[in-house]
Design an enzyme around this catalytic site. Structure first.
Site, short mmCIF file in Angstrom:
data_model
loop_
_atom_site.label_atom_id
_atom_site.label_comp_id
_atom_site.label_asym_id
_atom_site.label_seq_id
_atom_site.Cartn_x
_atom_site.Cartn_y
_atom_site.Cartn_z
CD GLU A 156 -12.54 43.35 -70.23
OE1 GLU A 156 -13.44 43.23 -69.37
OE2 GLU A 156 -12.49 44.31 -71.02
CD GLU A 261 -11.69 45.94 -76.81
OE1 GLU A 261 -12.16 46.79 -76.04
OE2 GLU A 261 -11.87 44.71 -76.63
C1 GLA Z 1 -14.09 46.19 -73.31
C2 GLA Z 1 -14.65 45.10 -74.19
C3 GLA Z 1 -15.31 45.66 -75.42
C4 GLA Z 1 -16.17 46.86 -75.09
C5 GLA Z 1 -15.39 47.88 -74.37
C6 GLA Z 1 -16.27 49.07 -74.09
O1 GLA Z 1 -12.93 46.70 -73.76
O2 GLA Z 1 -13.70 44.16 -74.61
O3 GLA Z 1 -16.10 44.68 -76.00
O4 GLA Z 1 -17.27 46.46 -74.34
O5 GLA Z 1 -14.95 47.29 -73.17
O6 GLA Z 1 -16.94 49.50 -75.23
#
Ligand code: GLA
Length: 369
Positions: A156, A261
């Site tokens: 990020e 994710e």
């Molecule tokens: C982001 C992070 C993850 C996690 C999510 C929320 O996507 O990369 O590690 O913290 O937020 O669960």
């Protein structure tokens, strides 16, 4: 035992067997396409939710640690590492022959404040922070060398407009902190796949800024293997065309793509909020939490359709897509129940609160039959 009781028990047994046997395994169905991953919590790995643990082991061939490898977990104080939970996670992955992902080495969130301060509590210097980064990456990656096959090296780092986020990393080290992180990671484990991970990369401005930056590092000879789109999505966003653009742009610069994710939120989004900036939190409102008593059949069907659409795109790009990782094993455990609003009842995953596969599960299985 009475004959009728015996007959009843036999029928029950056959039924239960038929039920378990009839659930296909995602990892087998997608075996020749891409890894199917999940991101278990330590609670699950420790065996506190036995059924979730079974789903995790049976259905998946890759795992990412949800939290236990983040800086604040493994390296809470200067010079003090705590690998207990991370070791447990790695052991589970190895025992189940899984492709293990390290998440994450350099991120502005879930990183203790001392990292960005010197011993007197003043802002850390560029040299000081690079030294801490190097020590952290080296210690963590070395411990799991050969076991963790791929690392989310930086998480990020970009704003929505495609510029670099002014995180403490960027402010203290400068724009080259990403490059430095990848160089250190490659020095520690030249065999590991190195990933840049972010959310909202399906959206043009952010994606273009990120791709341009990563490309410039590749041109300088920095080793980066893949770009991960987190995939914290909802029923309308991103649009399918936007997902296609992500794959096309990653392909253009010759990298692999990962969906790292994935979850698809079904709840109303009156804020038009997208992504996963964990510092965001909206006030609860009843109209944004309509399914506390259960998911209506019609919504579950739509959810399954959206999953089928995105997986059709994943299959189209299977030559560059290495892995699809779900963020959570079942709906009851998903972080989306508390983000971006606390205390909602969301249904973003493939397994429901009773550990049963949902329509979305079958909708993606049906694509490869
Ligand atoms: C982001 C992070 C993850 C996690 C999510 C929320 O996507 O990369 O590690 O913290 O937020 O669960």
């Amino acid at each position: 035992m009475k004959k009728s009781v015996l007959l009843f028990l036999t029928i029950m047994f056959i039924n239960i067997q038929a039920q378990t046997e009839s659930i296909p395994l995602l990892k087998d169905v997608f075996k020749d396409k891409f890894y199917i991953g999940n991101a278990p919590s330590d609670y699950i790995i420790k065996g506190n939710d036995q059924k979730a643990l079974e789903i995790l082991a049976e259905q998946h061939n890759s795992i990412t640690a949800e939290n236990v490898m983040k800086w604040e977990s493994v390296h809470p104080q200067p010079g003090k590492y705590n690998f207990e939970a991370a070791d447990r996670f790695i052991e589970f992955g190895l025992k189940n022959d899984m492709y293990i992902i390290g998440h994450t080495l350099v991120w502005h969130s879930q990183t203790p404040r001392w990292v960005f301060q010197d011993a007197n509590g003043n802002p850390e210097t560029r040299e000081g922070l690079i030294a801490k980064m190097e020590e952290h990456i080296t210690t963590v990656m070395s411990r799991y060398k050969g076991k963790v096959k791929a690392w989310d090296v930086v998480n990020e780092a970009f704003n929505e407009d495609g510029t670099l986020r002014s995180s403490p990393w960027q402010k203290i080290i400068g724009d080259d902190f990403i490059k430095i992180a990848f160089q250190i990671a490659n020095k520690v484990d030249a065999d590991a796949k190195l990933i840049y991970n972010d959310y909202n990369l399906c959206f043009k401005a952010k994606r273009e800024g990120c791709i341009k930056y990563i490309k410039s590092l590749l041109d300088e000879g920095v080793k980066i293997d893949a770009i991960g789109e987190q995939g914290h999505w909802d029923m309308v966003s991103p649009k399918n065309e936007e997902i296609v653009c992500f794959f096309e742009d990653v392909k253009k610069i010759g990298l692999k793509a990962m969906i790292t994710e994935l979850d698809i939120n079904v709840l109303p989004n009156p804020w038009n909020f997208t992504g996963a900036d964990v510092s965001v939190n909206f006030a609860a409102r009843p109209d944004a939490n309509p399914y506390t008593e259960g998911l209506p059949d019609s919504v579950e069907t739509k959810h399954a359709e959206k999953y089928a659409e995105v997986f059709s795109i994943f299959l189209e790009y299977q030559d560059i897509l290495d892995r699809v990782t779900f963020w959570g094993v079942h709906d009851g455990h998903s972080w989306k129940n508390n983000f971006p609003v606390r205390g909602r009842t969301d249904y973003p995953l493939l397994f429901d609160r009773q550990y049963q596969p949902k329509k979305a599960f079958y909708s993606i299985i049906d694509l490869v039959k």
